[in-house]
Write a protein that holds these residues in place. Structure first.
Motif, PDB file in Angstrom:
ATOM      1  N   GLN A   1      10.556  22.464 -11.668  1.00 18.46           N
ATOM      2  CA  GLN A   1      11.943  22.909 -11.664  1.00 18.46           C
ATOM      3  C   GLN A   1      12.375  23.214 -13.092  1.00 18.46           C
ATOM      4  OE1 GLN A   1      14.559  19.803 -10.363  1.00 18.46           O
ATOM      5  NE2 GLN A   1      16.394  21.074 -10.344  1.00 18.46           N
ATOM      6  N   ALA A   2      13.053  24.345 -13.304  1.00 14.07           N
ATOM      7  CA  ALA A   2      13.445  24.766 -14.654  1.00 14.07           C
ATOM      8  C   ALA A   2      14.943  24.613 -14.840  1.00 14.07           C
ATOM      9  CB  ALA A   2      13.021  26.207 -14.910  1.00 14.07           C
TER      10      ALA A   2
ATOM     11  N   ARG B   1      11.008  23.287 -18.140  1.00  9.57           N
ATOM     12  CA  ARG B   1      10.561  22.739 -16.870  1.00  9.57           C
ATOM     13  C   ARG B   1      10.589  21.215 -16.811  1.00  9.57           C
ATOM     14  NH1 ARG B   1       5.447  26.759 -16.376  1.00  9.57           N
ATOM     15  NH2 ARG B   1       5.862  26.831 -18.624  1.00  9.57           N
ATOM     16  N   ILE B   2      10.704  20.731 -15.590  1.00  9.84           N
ATOM     17  CA  ILE B   2      10.643  19.303 -15.318  1.00  9.84           C
ATOM     18  C   ILE B   2       9.199  18.937 -15.004  1.00  9.84           C
ATOM     19  CG2 ILE B   2      11.498  17.434 -13.847  1.00  9.84           C
ATOM     20  CD1 ILE B   2      13.595  18.850 -15.642  1.00  9.84           C
TER      21      ILE B   2
ATOM     22  N   ALA C   1      12.165  10.032 -16.736  1.00  5.90           N
ATOM     23  CA  ALA C   1      10.843   9.850 -16.141  1.00  5.90           C
ATOM     24  C   ALA C   1       9.900   9.113 -17.085  1.00  5.90           C
ATOM     25  CB  ALA C   1      10.252  11.207 -15.763  1.00  5.90           C
ATOM     26  N   ALA C   2       9.992   9.405 -18.368  1.00  5.19           N
ATOM     27  CA  ALA C   2       9.102   8.781 -19.353  1.00  5.19           C
ATOM     28  C   ALA C   2       9.370   7.290 -19.505  1.00  5.19           C
ATOM     29  CB  ALA C   2       9.250   9.474 -20.700  1.00  5.19           C
ATOM     30  N   HIS C   3      10.590   6.871 -19.234  1.00  6.53           N
ATOM     31  CA  HIS C   3      10.985   5.484 -19.502  1.00  6.53           C
ATOM     32  C   HIS C   3      11.121   4.619 -18.252  1.00  6.53           C
ATOM     33  CE1 HIS C   3      12.396   2.327 -22.049  1.00  6.53           C
ATOM     34  NE2 HIS C   3      13.667   2.408 -21.715  1.00  6.53           N
TER      35      HIS C   3
ATOM     36  N   THR D   1      15.002   7.415 -10.080  1.00  5.31           N
ATOM     37  CA  THR D   1      15.977   7.704 -11.134  1.00  5.31           C
ATOM     38  C   THR D   1      15.883   9.142 -11.647  1.00  5.31           C
ATOM     39  OG1 THR D   1      16.054   5.384 -11.781  1.00  5.31           O
ATOM     40  CG2 THR D   1      16.880   6.979 -13.365  1.00  5.31           C
ATOM     41  N   PRO D   2      14.704   9.618 -12.077  1.00  3.95           N
ATOM     42  CA  PRO D   2      14.657  11.017 -12.532  1.00  3.95           C
ATOM     43  C   PRO D   2      14.919  12.018 -11.414  1.00  3.95           C
ATOM     44  CG  PRO D   2      12.464  10.030 -12.543  1.00  3.95           C
ATOM     45  CD  PRO D   2      13.423   8.920 -12.332  1.00  3.95           C
ATOM     46  N   ARG D   3      14.517  11.699 -10.197  1.00 10.94           N
ATOM     47  CA  ARG D   3      14.776  12.622  -9.086  1.00 10.94           C
ATOM     48  C   ARG D   3      16.284  12.757  -8.849  1.00 10.94           C
ATOM     49  NH1 ARG D   3      10.368  13.858  -5.612  1.00 10.94           N
ATOM     50  NH2 ARG D   3       8.580  14.161  -6.997  1.00 10.94           N
TER      51      ARG D   3
END
Length: 442
Positions: A68-69, A62-63, A82-84, A45-47
């Motif tokens: 990646q910025a 940044r990620i 990403a956190a969830h 999902t985050p990707r």
């Protein structure tokens, strides 16, 4: 003053010394959120989200996990997802949702853009939690029961409050940030088990960054956005907030991070499974002696567990049958149990049909959760739980927190890099330095 103005004025006036006094609690929240963000950063999902927003240009924020910025709102979106995505992130009772998975991505992204120092990040995190608590008290449990995913709805407003504090907005600007965020607040619990559900934390984080940044430039919203006709409480909960419910703490009254506390997760699953998992694991029944398992839990929790026959790791996190079968057979539930082909384990699939879940009528106080294991010899054993492991009243140990962080970080960082990340989190110098520790060496 009306509710929105009261909260905005509090955001501006709160002495920094008040948040500094609870900095260790904020640091613990920051560490947990970064840990689960690191583990989640390798997920689909985050990707995919990062690939979508990268088309719109680079930036200074940044990620996590890749370096990646992107522009701050997009970095907050990706890092929030990403956190969830693993459902391993903490919960916050007044919110009835996930707090730091929204707040930490927002303040890190905006903080890196603006060069915020470590104390400012922790200060903003404490303020964001308080704003979430104010609004959560005003609309829950009706808001949550109606099907809103509070992580996304209330989360957006809380993130706007945190970002307003980080930007040092004045009271009018902070009010506008909160007001603008209510226009961005959305998200239904229908998305449980879908990619969109984990995206909700990112959407709320992005909204907080955007709302505060717009308000900083003079973009205004309705002066009162929380109470009254067409305002948040009536629209999202069907009634005005109880008198005083949304008031921020007065004088030396304890802040929510200390008075209520953050509830951390011991298992990477929907929080609705946790009391049942705690009870089952406490019974320590050998798998070969289990005939069947029953669990009874409040309907508000059972309603989240909508995947009796999960087809993906994401759905399995919202399956009581899968989670209990995994715990019964393995004595634990880990991140690996939701990866690859793990959810199709023949042994787990064989036990799942022998697990039943009963929804208890909702009441106040909430009824306890029980697990009964029926043994092959005809006897049975029962365990009951009311406060899950990881809650403020039943905390995980420091060693457990460190093991969780290192397990999560290992998906991206080597042991030395994880150690350096922990050191940077324990005493954050500034957002940029901290973010540099959350990317693996080339």
């Amino acid at each position: 003053m009306a509710a929105t103005q009261r909260i905005a004025q509090w955001i501006v006036d709160l002495p920094r010394a008040r948040t500094a006094a609870v900095a260790p609690l904020a640091t613990a929240g920051l560490r947990d959120a970064i840990g689960v963000m690191l583990a989640g950063s390798v997920e689909e999902t985050p990707r995919r989200t990062a690939a979508a927003v990268a088309r719109w240009g680079s930036g200074t924020s940044r990620i996590v996990g890749t370096g990646q910025a992107l522009a701050a709102p997009w970095a907050a979106l990706v890092n929030g997802a990403a956190a969830h995505v693993l459902d391993y992130d903490d919960t916050f009772n007044p919110l009835a949702g996930h707090a730091t998975a929204v707040l930490v991505p927002a303040i890190l992204a905006l903080g890196e853009e603006r060069g915020a120092d470590g104390p400012a990040l922790l200060d903003a995190l404490v303020v964001g939690l308080e704003v979430m608590a104010c609004i959560g008290r005003g609309v829950n449990p009706r808001h949550y029961a109606a099907g809103w995913h509070a992580t996304s709805t209330i989360g957006a407003i809380g993130a706007a409050g945190a970002c307003a504090r980080l930007l040092r907005l004045d009271a009018t600007q902070a009010r506008d940030a909160l007001s603008l965020a209510t226009s961005m607040a959305s998200g239904s619990r229908m998305q449980l088990g879908a990619m969109a559900k984990s995206l909700h934390a990112g959407l709320a984080a992005k909204s907080g960054v955007l709302a505060a940044s717009l308000a900083e430039q003079g973009v205004s919203g309705a002066a009162e956005a929380l109470e009254g006709t067409w305002r948040f409480a009536r629209m999202f909960a069907g009634a005005d907030a109880p008198v005083g419910a949304m008031d921020p703490p007065a004088g030396r009254e304890a802040l929510a991070i200390a008075a209520v506390g953050i509830s951390y997760k011991a298992y990477p699953t929907c929080a609705a499974t946790h009391l049942s998992l705690d009870a089952l694991l406490a019974l320590r029944v050998p798998p070969e002696r289990i005939a069947r398992i029953e669990t009874s839990l409040p309907a508000v929790l059972a309603g989240n567990l909508v995947h009796g026959d999960p087809r993906s790791g994401m759905e399995a996190r919202f399956s009581m049958q899968y989670c209990l079968a995994t715990a019964a057979l393995q004595g634990q539930v880990t991140l690996a149990d939701f990866e690859g082909e793990a959810i199709h384990s023949p042994a787990i699939r064989a036990l799942m049909p022998r697990i039943t879940m009963h929804a208890l009528p909702d009441a106040e106080p909430r009824p306890p959760t029980s697990v009964t294991v029926h043994l092959t010899d005809g006897t049975r054993r029962t365990e009951t739980r009311s406060i899950r492991r990881g809650a403020a009243e039943n905390p995980m140990s420091e060693d457990e927190h460190l093991r969780k962080f290192n397990d999560c970080a290992s998906h991206v960082l080597d042991p030395r890099e994880a150690e350096m990340a922990l050191a940077a989190i324990a005493q954050p110098a500034d957002a940029s330095t901290l973010m540099s520790r959350l990317v693996p060496a080339a």
